[in-house]
Design a protein around this motif. Structure first.
Motif, PDB file in Angstrom:
ATOM      1  N   UNK A 209       9.447  -1.241  -9.514  1.00 23.22           N
ATOM      2  CA  UNK A 209       8.874  -1.909  -8.348  1.00 23.22           C
ATOM      3  C   UNK A 209       8.165  -3.214  -8.733  1.00 23.22           C
ATOM      4  N   UNK A 210       7.640  -3.281  -9.947  1.00 22.19           N
ATOM      5  CA  UNK A 210       6.929  -4.488 -10.373  1.00 22.19           C
ATOM      6  C   UNK A 210       7.872  -5.540 -10.947  1.00 22.19           C
ATOM      7  N   UNK A 211       9.065  -5.140 -11.349  1.00 22.93           N
ATOM      8  CA  UNK A 211       9.990  -6.044 -12.029  1.00 22.93           C
ATOM      9  C   UNK A 211      10.277  -7.333 -11.269  1.00 22.93           C
ATOM     10  N   UNK A 212      10.482  -7.315  -9.927  1.00 20.59           N
ATOM     11  CA  UNK A 212      10.753  -8.583  -9.232  1.00 20.59           C
ATOM     12  C   UNK A 212       9.667  -9.634  -9.396  1.00 20.59           C
ATOM     13  N   UNK A 213       8.437  -9.213  -9.706  1.00 19.91           N
ATOM     14  CA  UNK A 213       7.352 -10.176  -9.851  1.00 19.91           C
ATOM     15  C   UNK A 213       7.565 -11.071 -11.059  1.00 19.91           C
TER      16      UNK A 213
ATOM     17  N   UNK B 211      12.621 -11.586   2.214  1.00 25.29           N
ATOM     18  CA  UNK B 211      12.694 -12.094   0.841  1.00 25.29           C
ATOM     19  C   UNK B 211      11.317 -12.061   0.184  1.00 25.29           C
ATOM     20  N   UNK B 212      10.285 -12.397   0.944  1.00 20.72           N
ATOM     21  CA  UNK B 212       8.935 -12.338   0.396  1.00 20.72           C
ATOM     22  C   UNK B 212       8.522 -10.928   0.034  1.00 20.72           C
ATOM     23  N   UNK B 213       8.980  -9.938   0.820  1.00 17.05           N
ATOM     24  CA  UNK B 213       8.633  -8.545   0.539  1.00 17.05           C
ATOM     25  C   UNK B 213       9.290  -8.048  -0.736  1.00 17.05           C
ATOM     26  N   UNK B 214      10.316  -8.725  -1.195  1.00 12.94           N
ATOM     27  CA  UNK B 214      10.980  -8.324  -2.433  1.00 12.94           C
ATOM     28  C   UNK B 214      10.012  -8.387  -3.614  1.00 12.94           C
ATOM     29  N   UNK B 215       9.017  -9.253  -3.558  1.00 15.26           N
ATOM     30  CA  UNK B 215       8.114  -9.422  -4.694  1.00 15.26           C
ATOM     31  C   UNK B 215       6.719  -8.895  -4.451  1.00 15.26           C
ATOM     32  N   UNK B 216       6.594  -7.717  -3.856  1.00 14.61           N
ATOM     33  CA  UNK B 216       5.266  -7.164  -3.557  1.00 14.61           C
ATOM     34  C   UNK B 216       4.754  -6.286  -4.706  1.00 14.61           C
ATOM     35  N   UNK B 217       5.369  -6.395  -5.874  1.00 13.84           N
ATOM     36  CA  UNK B 217       4.931  -5.566  -6.991  1.00 13.84           C
ATOM     37  C   UNK B 217       3.494  -5.814  -7.389  1.00 13.84           C
ATOM     38  N   UNK B 218       3.067  -7.075  -7.353  1.00 13.67           N
ATOM     39  CA  UNK B 218       1.677  -7.379  -7.706  1.00 13.67           C
ATOM     40  C   UNK B 218       0.715  -6.800  -6.680  1.00 13.67           C
ATOM     41  N   UNK B 219       1.089  -6.851  -5.397  1.00 18.26           N
ATOM     42  CA  UNK B 219       0.269  -6.223  -4.355  1.00 18.26           C
ATOM     43  C   UNK B 219       0.162  -4.719  -4.591  1.00 18.26           C
ATOM     44  N   UNK B 220       1.282  -4.106  -4.950  1.00 18.39           N
ATOM     45  CA  UNK B 220       1.287  -2.669  -5.236  1.00 18.39           C
ATOM     46  C   UNK B 220       0.350  -2.324  -6.387  1.00 18.39           C
TER      47      UNK B 220
ATOM     48  N   UNK C 258       8.296  10.740 -14.469  1.00 25.03           N
ATOM     49  CA  UNK C 258       8.978   9.446 -14.445  1.00 25.03           C
ATOM     50  C   UNK C 258       8.351   8.415 -13.535  1.00 25.03           C
ATOM     51  N   UNK C 259       7.093   8.649 -13.103  1.00 26.09           N
ATOM     52  CA  UNK C 259       6.478   7.711 -12.162  1.00 26.09           C
ATOM     53  C   UNK C 259       6.258   6.347 -12.802  1.00 26.09           C
ATOM     54  N   UNK C 260       6.050   6.298 -14.120  1.00 25.31           N
ATOM     55  CA  UNK C 260       5.863   5.005 -14.788  1.00 25.31           C
ATOM     56  C   UNK C 260       7.125   4.160 -14.718  1.00 25.31           C
ATOM     57  N   UNK C 261       8.275   4.806 -14.750  1.00 27.12           N
ATOM     58  CA  UNK C 261       9.533   4.067 -14.625  1.00 27.12           C
ATOM     59  C   UNK C 261       9.629   3.426 -13.249  1.00 27.12           C
ATOM     60  N   UNK C 262       9.242   4.167 -12.220  1.00 32.15           N
ATOM     61  CA  UNK C 262       9.279   3.609 -10.871  1.00 32.15           C
ATOM     62  C   UNK C 262       8.278   2.473 -10.715  1.00 32.15           C
TER      63      UNK C 262
ATOM     64  N   UNK D 234       0.834  -1.205   0.000  1.00 30.37           N
ATOM     65  CA  UNK D 234       0.000   0.000   0.000  1.00 30.37           C
ATOM     66  C   UNK D 234       0.868   1.254   0.000  1.00 30.37           C
ATOM     67  N   UNK D 235       1.971   1.244   0.734  1.00 28.86           N
ATOM     68  CA  UNK D 235       2.855   2.405   0.757  1.00 28.86           C
ATOM     69  C   UNK D 235       3.439   2.667  -0.628  1.00 28.86           C
ATOM     70  N   UNK D 236       3.868   1.629  -1.314  1.00 21.99           N
ATOM     71  CA  UNK D 236       4.390   1.809  -2.669  1.00 21.99           C
ATOM     72  C   UNK D 236       3.302   2.292  -3.617  1.00 21.99           C
ATOM     73  N   UNK D 237       2.082   1.761  -3.457  1.00 23.63           N
ATOM     74  CA  UNK D 237       0.981   2.184  -4.320  1.00 23.63           C
ATOM     75  C   UNK D 237       0.668   3.662  -4.128  1.00 23.63           C
ATOM     76  N   UNK D 238       0.672   4.119  -2.879  1.00 20.83           N
ATOM     77  CA  UNK D 238       0.443   5.542  -2.614  1.00 20.83           C
ATOM     78  C   UNK D 238       1.560   6.381  -3.217  1.00 20.83           C
ATOM     79  N   UNK D 239       2.783   5.867  -3.148  1.00 18.64           N
ATOM     80  CA  UNK D 239       3.936   6.596  -3.675  1.00 18.64           C
ATOM     81  C   UNK D 239       3.852   6.769  -5.190  1.00 18.64           C
ATOM     82  N   UNK D 240       3.542   5.672  -5.913  1.00 15.44           N
ATOM     83  CA  UNK D 240       3.523   5.741  -7.378  1.00 15.44           C
ATOM     84  C   UNK D 240       2.180   6.215  -7.917  1.00 15.44           C
TER      85      UNK D 240
END
Length: 321
Positions: A130-134, A184-193, A122-126, A110-116
């Motif tokens: 953030x989604x790349x690890x997924x 390690x699990x938090x590394x892939x929260x891009x889908x949650x974001x 350049x927000x699309x790049x971020x 949720x914090x990343x979603x609020x941020x982006x």
């Protein structure tokens, strides 16, 4: 037969023919519709129903996967719940992982979603970063984290040394092994974001404009408008994250193998260990299947309780009341 008698008879005959045509048309539509969904029905039966039924049967058997199964009744479940020395530690490890990982992934996502969600250059790049690890192979990513957690040469301890902070054994420590796996699990929260981002963008802008007119700041608007409006998305995320947490396997299998001791021996890894780890020597697929059903019942119970009490905190629009 007179004309007055012939007319009603003809009308009755026409009505009977019309009803017959409608029945034939309904039957044709029924057969056509079921013909179109037949592949889905066959796939559901072969890939879901049949494995589910056979696994339920094998949970009550002594089966090694090579010879015919022998019916043993409740023996597997009695041993699992009353005599297996590693079952309840596995339940505790699983519960600890769920309690630690689910809130952390929800808050971070949720914090990343609020941020982006902000209109920044350049927000699309971020969002992509953030989604790349997924989309990266999870096994390869976890293998890299194994080197990050290396107690002598790993990046984690090198960073702590640079900051003049105490280092750690990480996955070799009974105190830090579980938090390390959660990280390690938090590394892939891009889908949650991304799911949270979709929910944030669906909140009506008029509510924020009205809040600004009333003098509400960003923090108050978030807790009084944003958070209540996205509670349906939050409920979805809670259910998804809990199901994923109960079924976590890759991090445990690669990083800790259930250790140190039984600190990270979650139920999913215990199922693998009992059923397949010593497959060539003492395969226990029947017992492992019984463990799978216990895990399934735990997940279903937690999900049902979550959904049952969701009406207390999930916002429902006026159309849904």
């Amino acid at each position: 037969m007179t004309a007055t008698e012939i007319a009603p008879a003809a009308g009755v005959e026409r009505s009977a023919r019309a009803r017959a045509r409608r029945r034939r048309g309904s039957l044709r539509e029924f057969l056509t519709g079921h013909l179109f969904i037949l592949p889905a029905i066959v796939g559901l039966g072969l890939l879901v129903v049949y494995p589910l039924v056979t696994s339920a049967y094998h949970a009550f058997t002594d089966w090694n996967g090579l010879t015919p199964a022998t019916w043993t009744g409740w023996k597997n479940f009695r041993y699992l719940l009353g005599h297996d020395p590693t079952f309840w530690p596995s339940v505790r490890a699983t519960a600890l992982f769920v309690v630690m990982s689910v809130p952390a992934s929800l808050v971070a996502g949720l914090a990343l979603a609020v941020l982006v969600n902000r209109a920044l250059r350049g927000v699309r790049i971020f969002r992509t970063i953030f989604y790349l690890p997924v989309v990266l192979p999870s096994v390869a990513v976890v293998a890299l984290w194994k080197y990050v957690y290396d107690p002598q040469y790993g990046l984690a301890n090198q960073l702590l040394k640079t900051l003049h902070l105490p280092t750690s054994m990480w996955v070799g420590s009974t105190r830090m092994a579980m938090p390390a796996v959660v990280i390690v699990g938090l590394w892939g929260i891009g889908s949650t974001m991304m799911i949270f981002l979709a929910g944030l963008q669906a909140v009506p802008k008029e509510l924020y404009e009205a809040a600004q007119v009333d003098g509400a700041g960003p923090i108050r608007s978030f807790f009084r408008i944003t958070l209540p409006m996205i509670t349906p998305i939050l409920l979805l995320q809670v259910v998804l994250q809990m199901n994923m947490a109960f079924q976590t396997f890759n991090q445990i299998a690669i990083l800790t193998k259930g250790g140190p001791g039984t600190t990270t021996d979650v139920l999913m890894y215990k199922v693998y260990f009992d059923g397949f780890y010593n497959y060539l020597n003492t395969p226990q697929l029947g017992y492992a299947t019984a463990e799978v059903w216990v895990l399934f019942l735990i997940v279903m119970a937690v999900t049902v309780v979550t959904l049952r009490f969701s009406s207390i905190w999930v916002y429902a629009g006026e159309d849904d009341r």
